[in-house]
Design an enzyme around this catalytic site. Structure first.
Site, mmCIF file in Angstrom:
data_model
loop_
_atom_site.group_PDB
_atom_site.id
_atom_site.type_symbol
_atom_site.label_atom_id
_atom_site.label_comp_id
_atom_site.label_asym_id
_atom_site.label_seq_id
_atom_site.Cartn_x
_atom_site.Cartn_y
_atom_site.Cartn_z
ATOM 1 C CE LYS A 54 4.921 -1.671 -17.815
ATOM 2 N NZ LYS A 54 4.064 -2.835 -18.044
ATOM 3 C CD GLN A 98 3.779 -4.842 -21.051
ATOM 4 O OE1 GLN A 98 4.381 -4.638 -19.989
ATOM 5 N NE2 GLN A 98 2.779 -4.084 -21.443
ATOM 6 C CG ASP A 121 1.713 -6.078 -13.547
ATOM 7 O OD1 ASP A 121 1.681 -4.836 -13.627
ATOM 8 O OD2 ASP A 121 2.027 -6.823 -14.488
HETATM 9 N N1 GUN Z 1 -0.146 -4.460 -20.589
HETATM 10 C C1 GUN Z 1 -0.724 -3.236 -20.578
HETATM 11 N N2 GUN Z 1 -0.703 -2.713 -19.332
HETATM 12 C C2 GUN Z 1 -0.088 -3.621 -18.543
HETATM 13 C C3 GUN Z 1 0.260 -3.649 -17.154
HETATM 14 O O1 GUN Z 1 -0.021 -2.730 -16.376
HETATM 15 N N3 GUN Z 1 0.918 -4.771 -16.731
HETATM 16 C C4 GUN Z 1 1.200 -5.801 -17.545
HETATM 17 N N4 GUN Z 1 1.825 -6.867 -17.036
HETATM 18 N N5 GUN Z 1 0.903 -5.822 -18.848
HETATM 19 C C5 GUN Z 1 0.257 -4.724 -19.331
#
Ligand code: GUN
Length: 302
Positions: A54, A98, A121
């Site tokens: 990311k 996350q 998100d």
């Molecule tokens: N953990 C796995 N996929 C995601 C996601 O799309 N966003 C977040 N915040 N955590 C994750």
């Protein structure tokens, strides 16, 4: 007939190029760039690799990016205080915590603490509500469903009046993508059915689908005879079914399989996403799009 492949790896490049251009234009005109912070608690290897990607992608498109790593034993109050700090920071337009979080932290409380206008998100209840209302209310569609819709549009698949069947009812994929496909507007206006573990006859529903979106987390759940000839098949499943040694690096890597029997399905479908290389690359791409959108909302140019 062999289906047209809908490749997330290619669509990602197109979208990231578009974002990079737009970031440069906004920087020239407004002297601001989108700011994204990713908060990682602990050292879960899968989470580290997601967050690293990311941040790398944010850097590539010209964002200000912060990776804020916290120890596994951080207290809930301290994590909430950290979120509050970024909520108040005007150079930050997107905050991502996350998941999963360690057990001593209430995930819901943490997600609800993020300012909904920085919740790139799209997991905050305010943004879930905005998505449900649809139209101009929507600020941040959740990234995986947004990626799915973008792939369908860019593959040139007609959605208006199409029978869409979604397999799976998760809060992250099944429910939001079903909701998005039934709204009026671009890449939607479909007739939507959601099927799940309580559905009596999965096959009959799937066979009706012009667009079949599968997010069940069960390898090879969808059999080729469940697919309507010519249908668009979007496979969201990423199932680790074993390990192999990579020819490129010589390291052990996971063998991934989707929720659809790809080899057989591609002989029947009109278009289909592979696993890996299909939906997967779209999630981070749409996170970048949401973060850019957040800055544009702030500047009043969205
Ligand atoms: N953990 C796995 N996929 C995601 C996601 O799309 N966003 C977040 N915040 N955590 C994750």
């Amino acid at each position: 007939m062999t289906a047209k492949l809908i490749l997330g790896t290619e669509i990602r490049e197109e979208i990231l190029e578009e974002i990079t251009r737009e970031v440069a234009e906004i920087k020239a005109k407004h002297n601001q760039v989108p700011g994204l912070v990713t908060i990682l608690v602990g050292e879960n290897p899968a989470s580290i690799s997601y967050v690293t990607l990311k941040i790398k992608t944010a850097h590539r498109v010209g964002f200000k990016e912060i990776q804020d790593t916290q120890p596994l034993d951080i207290g809930e109050a301290d994590l909430l205080a950290l979120i509050d700090k970024y909520n108040k920071d005007d150079s930050i337009h997107g905050i991502l915590v996350q998941l999963p979080l360690p057990k001593h932290i209430d995930e819901k409380k943490v997600l609800n603490a993020i300012n909904p206008d920085k919740d790139v998100d799209g997991f905050h209840p305010v943004n879930v509500g905005r998505l449900m209302i649809g139209g101009g209310e929507v600020k941040f569609p959740p990234c995986t469903p947004a990626g799915i819709q973008e792939m369908i549009v860019r593959a040139g698949v007609e959605t208006k009046g199409a029978e869409v069947v979604v397999v799976g009812r998760s809060n992250i994929v099944g429910k939001p993508i079903a909701n998005m496909m039934l709204q009026k507007g671009r890449g939607a206006n479909s007739t939507v059915t959601i099927v799940h573990t309580g559905t009596k006859d999965l096959a009959t529903h799937c066979k009706r689908a012009d667009i079949l979106i599968v997010a069940a987390g069960v390898p090879d759940l969808v059999k080729p005879e469940w697919i309507k000839p010519g249908a668009c098949v979007i496979d969201v499943g990423v199932n680790r079914v074993g390990e192999k040694v990579s020819e490129k690096t010589g390291k052990k890597v996971a063998i991934l399989k989707g929720d659809v029997d790809f080899e057989a399905a591609k002989e029947i479908a009109g278009s289909i996403t592979p696993v890996p290389g299909g939906v997967g690359p779209m999630t981070i791409t749409m996170l970048m799009k949401n973060t850019l959108k957040s800055l544009k909302f702030r500047l009043g140019i969205a």
